[in-house]
Design an enzyme around this catalytic site. Structure first.
Site, PDB file in Angstrom:
ATOM      1  CD  GLN A  18      41.119  32.514  34.464  1.00 31.15           C
ATOM      2  OE1 GLN A  18      42.313  32.249  34.363  1.00 31.15           O
ATOM      3  NE2 GLN A  18      40.202  31.822  33.826  1.00 31.15           N
ATOM      4  CG  ASN A  19      37.909  37.958  31.234  1.00 32.72           C
ATOM      5  OD1 ASN A  19      38.936  37.299  31.042  1.00 32.72           O
ATOM      6  ND2 ASN A  19      36.754  37.668  30.684  1.00 32.72           N
ATOM      7  CG  ASP A  73      36.317  42.310  30.327  1.00 32.89           C
ATOM      8  OD1 ASP A  73      35.370  42.121  31.113  1.00 32.89           O
ATOM      9  OD2 ASP A  73      36.711  41.431  29.530  1.00 32.89           O
ATOM     10  CG  HIS A 129      43.734  37.153  37.074  1.00 31.49           C
ATOM     11  ND1 HIS A 129      43.714  36.334  35.977  1.00 31.49           N
ATOM     12  CD2 HIS A 129      44.172  36.369  38.100  1.00 31.49           C
ATOM     13  CE1 HIS A 129      44.117  35.113  36.324  1.00 31.49           C
ATOM     14  NE2 HIS A 129      44.390  35.110  37.604  1.00 31.49           N
ATOM     15  CB  CYS A 177      45.256  58.305  47.023  1.00 29.22           C
ATOM     16  SG  CYS A 177      44.695  57.219  48.342  1.00 29.22           S
ATOM     17  CB  THR A 221      39.446  29.979  31.169  1.00 32.44           C
ATOM     18  OG1 THR A 221      40.768  29.886  31.690  1.00 32.44           O
ATOM     19  CG2 THR A 221      38.584  28.923  31.805  1.00 32.44           C
ATOM     20  CB  SER A 222      43.756  28.727  27.679  1.00 36.62           C
ATOM     21  OG  SER A 222      44.447  29.504  28.637  1.00 36.62           O
ATOM     22  CG  ASN A 250      37.874  26.703  25.265  1.00 36.32           C
ATOM     23  OD1 ASN A 250      38.204  27.076  24.142  1.00 36.32           O
ATOM     24  ND2 ASN A 250      38.545  27.066  26.350  1.00 36.32           N
TER      25      ASN A 250
END
Ligand code: NAD
Ligand code: ZN
Length: 230
Positions: free
Chosen positions: A86-87, A89, A104, A127, A167-168, A192
């Site tokens: 989900q990061n 980075d 994401h 582009c 992850t939460s 976690n």
């Protein structure tokens, strides 16, 4: 045997990137609606671009930590490992992980606002397809659809072991993955600092900093005749 690893902001925290929700997280200092939704991008694109430029500047100097390197070791020990992150980075890539799916998006990529082409931020300033110079970061805003969902669902349906790391379980659809695979009889483990709402769907909850817990888990993980011993 196929292992699917879902990572969240917690894995990158020890590399110096703030998470979203735990104490002193990113949302304590920013209003999501003003900086990370598609409406915000229409209302005030400069503000949204500046928010993500700050995130990029912060992430550019960060390096992978032991947890990212341990995931690379999973890929060496087992043939079939998929990382769904989900990061936004690039710390999995810096740790040389191969099968990384950015659900994401990736802040090190730009998306052309004219034709949708995605290219690295280090490529040309226009582009390479339509020559437009209007870009946005290739990140999924809060009201947008995650990327690669079809591919992700395929991997989830094929996996034998599911690891949820840092992850939460607050952002959907990623928060549904544990329940989904558990209903298929997949072994599930959560790493976690604290229990998450998905705790009932995990066979094992391993509490602590993931840079400490993950290497021990990998050392002890045994697979014999396709049977997994956690
Ligand atoms: P989150 O901030 O909601 O939750 C982070 C979780 O990690 C918490 O449950 C926390 O207890 C746990 N955690 C923190 N440090 C840990 C450690 N050292 N070891 C183990 N666990 C630890 O993050 P999320 O669940 O990924 O969801 C929020 C969204 O945040 C995602 O969509 C993601 O795109 C975005 N985000 C990404 C980054 C990044 O790219 N590094 C940073 C912040 C937010
Ligand atoms: Zn274009």
């Amino acid at each position: 045997m196929k292992i699917v690893i879902l990572t969240g902001a917690g894995i990158s925290k020890e590399s110096g990137i703030p998470t979203f929700r735990d104490g002193n997280g990113l949302w304590d200092n920013h209003n999501v609606d003003e900086v990370a939704t598609s409406q915000a991008f229409i209302n005030n694109p400069k503000k949204v671009l500046s928010f993500f430029q700050d995130r990029l500047n912060q992430m550019q100097s960060c390096e992978p930590n032991i947890a990212h390197h341990t995931i690379k070791k999973f890929e060496k020990k087992f043939d079939n490992v998929i990382i769904i992150t989900q990061n936004i980075d690039n710390l999995h890539e810096q740790a040389k992980s191969k099968n990384v799916i950015h659900m994401h998006g990736n802040i090190f990529e730009n998306k052309c606002l004219n034709c949708g082409h995605v290219q690295s931020i280090n490529d040309e300033k226009h582009c390479i397809f339509c020559h437009s110079v209007d870009f946005r970061p290739n990140v999924v805003l809060f009201d947008e659809m995650p990327h690669h969902l079809e591919e992700i669902l395929m991997h989830l349906s094929e996996c034998d072991l599911f690891l949820s790391i840092g992850t939460s379980d607050a952002v959907y659809p990623a928060a549904n993955f544990a329940q989904h695979v558990k209903s298929n009889g997949v072994k599930t483990v959560c790493f976690n600092l604290e229990k998450t709402p998905n705790n009932p769907y995990f066979d094992k909850f391993i509490q602590g900093k993931v840079s400490e817990t993950l290497p021990i888990f990998l050392r002890n993980l045994e697979v014999k005749n396709d049977k997994i011993f956690l």
